[in-house]
Structure formats: structure tokens, C-alpha cells
Motif scaffolding. Structure first.
Motif, PDB file in Angstrom:
ATOM      1  N   SER A  25      44.383  38.547  42.021  1.00 45.78           N
ATOM      2  CA  SER A  25      44.530  39.848  41.374  1.00 45.78           C
ATOM      3  C   SER A  25      43.626  40.893  42.033  1.00 45.78           C
ATOM      4  O   SER A  25      42.758  40.569  42.857  1.00 45.78           O
ATOM      5  CB  SER A  25      44.155  39.730  39.894  1.00 45.78           C
ATOM      6  OG  SER A  25      42.763  39.445  39.772  1.00 45.78           O
ATOM      7  N   ALA A  27      41.227  42.492  40.588  1.00 47.84           N
ATOM      8  CA  ALA A  27      39.859  42.209  40.173  1.00 47.84           C
ATOM      9  C   ALA A  27      39.258  41.081  41.002  1.00 47.84           C
ATOM     10  O   ALA A  27      38.081  41.126  41.390  1.00 47.84           O
ATOM     11  CB  ALA A  27      39.821  41.857  38.685  1.00 47.84           C
ATOM     12  N   ASP A  45      33.473  39.971  36.458  1.00 43.46           N
ATOM     13  CA  ASP A  45      33.229  40.891  35.344  1.00 43.46           C
ATOM     14  C   ASP A  45      32.936  42.297  35.853  1.00 43.46           C
ATOM     15  O   ASP A  45      33.458  43.288  35.328  1.00 43.46           O
ATOM     16  CB  ASP A  45      32.052  40.398  34.498  1.00 43.46           C
ATOM     17  CG  ASP A  45      32.338  39.093  33.782  1.00 43.46           C
ATOM     18  OD1 ASP A  45      33.510  38.842  33.452  1.00 43.46           O
ATOM     19  OD2 ASP A  45      31.377  38.307  33.575  1.00 43.46           O
ATOM     20  N   ARG A  48      36.076  43.998  37.123  1.00 45.54           N
ATOM     21  CA  ARG A  48      36.909  44.500  36.032  1.00 45.54           C
ATOM     22  C   ARG A  48      36.329  45.779  35.432  1.00 45.54           C
ATOM     23  O   ARG A  48      37.064  46.703  35.070  1.00 45.54           O
ATOM     24  CB  ARG A  48      37.049  43.421  34.959  1.00 45.54           C
ATOM     25  CG  ARG A  48      37.952  42.253  35.387  1.00 45.54           C
ATOM     26  CD  ARG A  48      37.889  41.117  34.412  1.00 45.54           C
ATOM     27  NE  ARG A  48      38.814  40.039  34.776  1.00 45.54           N
ATOM     28  CZ  ARG A  48      38.617  38.766  34.456  1.00 45.54           C
ATOM     29  NH1 ARG A  48      37.525  38.399  33.772  1.00 45.54           N
ATOM     30  NH2 ARG A  48      39.496  37.848  34.829  1.00 45.54           N
ATOM     31  N   GLU A  49      35.004  45.843  35.338  1.00 44.88           N
ATOM     32  CA  GLU A  49      34.363  47.053  34.832  1.00 44.88           C
ATOM     33  C   GLU A  49      34.667  48.247  35.732  1.00 44.88           C
ATOM     34  O   GLU A  49      34.978  49.345  35.254  1.00 44.88           O
ATOM     35  CB  GLU A  49      32.844  46.843  34.749  1.00 44.88           C
ATOM     36  CG  GLU A  49      32.400  45.846  33.686  1.00 44.88           C
ATOM     37  CD  GLU A  49      30.908  45.530  33.795  1.00 44.88           C
ATOM     38  OE1 GLU A  49      30.184  46.290  34.487  1.00 44.88           O
ATOM     39  OE2 GLU A  49      30.470  44.519  33.218  1.00 44.88           O
TER      40      GLU A  49
END
Length: 224
Positions: A25, A27, A45, A48-49
Motif C-alpha cells: 500500500s 502507507a 504508523d 499513515r499519519e
């Protein structure tokens, strides 16, 4: 947590190597570049942020460096890695433009200009100088600031075109506001450049305005 701390086969880097880049993906791809997260968060993480904050991969790669540095977990090293990825993509597309007919592949030209101008914080006026087969000879940023506030001199464009022995040019500039529609100043300077270069038998093939995720072509709208 760093990607190197993931168990064998668990992390995005292993997934990329085992299944190919197309299997991961946005991300996960971004996490491979970032390598580490922050304060108990993984690189995934953090990726994604960033994607949420900047509205997707295009926004992340086009984001100004200072905005990136203001994000938790983003230091100069990570910002440099993302900027390097963006520049590599730009140069890859530019190499392709040098090998073929730009007017025969307008999507490739727009992609290059999107990479080249999309992340600029101020307005930049760029010229693509082409040979008589419409292959790229040179890409050059000539003027900075709004077209009303920073003069665009047809004489300077003409001098560069003669220097590179260009037979044609594609004009381009960005709208940092994100809206790609041309202003009255955009229309006026296009007409002035077309008239000035026409005296030298140099064709203006297009004027492309790059906005946020969109672009505007004078040629496609019948304005040239």
C-alpha cells in the motif's frame, strides 16, 4: 520501532521484496522510505499519519520541508529521504521526455511538470525548450513570484531559446493556491510570449498551469 525490528516476513520491506512493489500500500511504501517511527509508533504508523495530514502520497512528496519538520517523528534525515524520492521520480520522467515527442505524449509532460512544480511554495515560471522533433533540450526555471508581481520578460525567454537552438517551447507555471484556472495576467503573458517568439519562428506549443492535483492546458482549451 524501526523496520529492522519487525519479525521476518512481517514488515512492509519484506512484503515489498517478497511480493513486489505493486503488492504494498501507499502507507507501506512510505514506511520503507521512513524506516523508523517515533515514541512507540512504527514507521507504518508514521506513514499513515503523514498520508492523513497531507491528503495522500502526492501531498506528502510535494509538502514543503518546513511543514514536514513540524510533524512529530520527522527530522531532517527523513525529510531528505522523501525529497530525494521526489527528485528521483522527477528525473526519471525528464529522461523519458528527452527521448520522445512531448506533444505526442502530453500525459508524460504533465506528469513531469507536476513533479517539477507541484510542491513549490511560490509561483515559478518554467520553460521547456524543444528541438524541431519536439524532444526536450532543456528545462529551465526563469522567473519567480506571481506573474503580476515578478515580471516575465519575453526577451529573456527568447535569448534562452536562441541559446539552446530551440524550435519550440512549452511554457509552464504553478499556482500555489492549488487552483489551475488561468488568470488574466496568465493570458496576457502567454499572448506576449507567443507574439515575441513568433517573430523568431519559435512556436509556443502550450502553456500549462499546475495546481494541486490538477493542471490546465492552453492548447487543449484552444487558447493558442
Amino acid at each position: 520501532m524501526a523496520i529492522s525490528d519487525w519479525g521476518a516476513g512481517e514488515g512492509p520491506r519484506d512484503k515489498l521484496l517478497q511480493r513486489g512493489a505493486q503488492a504494498v500500500s501507499d502507507a507501506e511504501l512510505l514506511a520503507v522510505l521512513l524506516r523508523t517511527g517515533h515514541r512507540g509508533s512504527t514507521a507504518l504508523d508514521l506513514a499513515r499519519e503523514l498520508l492523513g495530514r497531507f491528503g495522500g502520497i502526492r501531498g506528502v512528496l510535494a509538502a514543503p520541508g518546513q511543514q514536514m519538520l513540524d510533524c512529530p517523528g520527522m527530522g531532517e534525515s527523513k525529510v531528505a529521504q522523501l525529497q530525494a524520492a521526489q527528485e528521483l521520480a522527477r528525473r526519471q520522467v525528464q529522461e523519458g521526455l528527452a527521448e520522445g515527442d512531448l506533444m505526442g505524449n502530453p500525459q508524460q509532460t504533465r506528469l513531469f511538470l507536476s513533479h517539477h512544480l507541484g510542491g513549490r511554495e511560490r509561483e515559478v515560471f518554467t520553460c521547456l525548450f524543444l528541438d524541431n522533433q519536439h524532444r526536450l533540450l532543456r528545462c529551465e526555471d526563469l522567473f519567480y513570484g506571481t506573474l503580476d508581481g515578478a515580471a516575465v520578460y519575453p526577451r529573456e525567454v527568447a535569448v534562452r531559446a536562441l541559446q539552446y537552438r530551440a524550435a519550440a517551447v512549452i511554457l509552464a507555471h504553478n499556482h500555489p493556491s492549488g487552483v489551475a484556472e488561468p488568470s488574466s495576467a496568465d493570458r496576457r503573458i502567454t499572448e506576449r510570449l507567443q507574439d515575441a517568439l513568433g517573430l523568431l519562428d519559435i512556436r509556443v506549443l502550450d502553456h500549462i498551469i499546475v495546481g494541486r492535483g490538477q493542471s490546465y492546458s492552453f492548447a487543449e482549451r484552444g487558447l493558442l
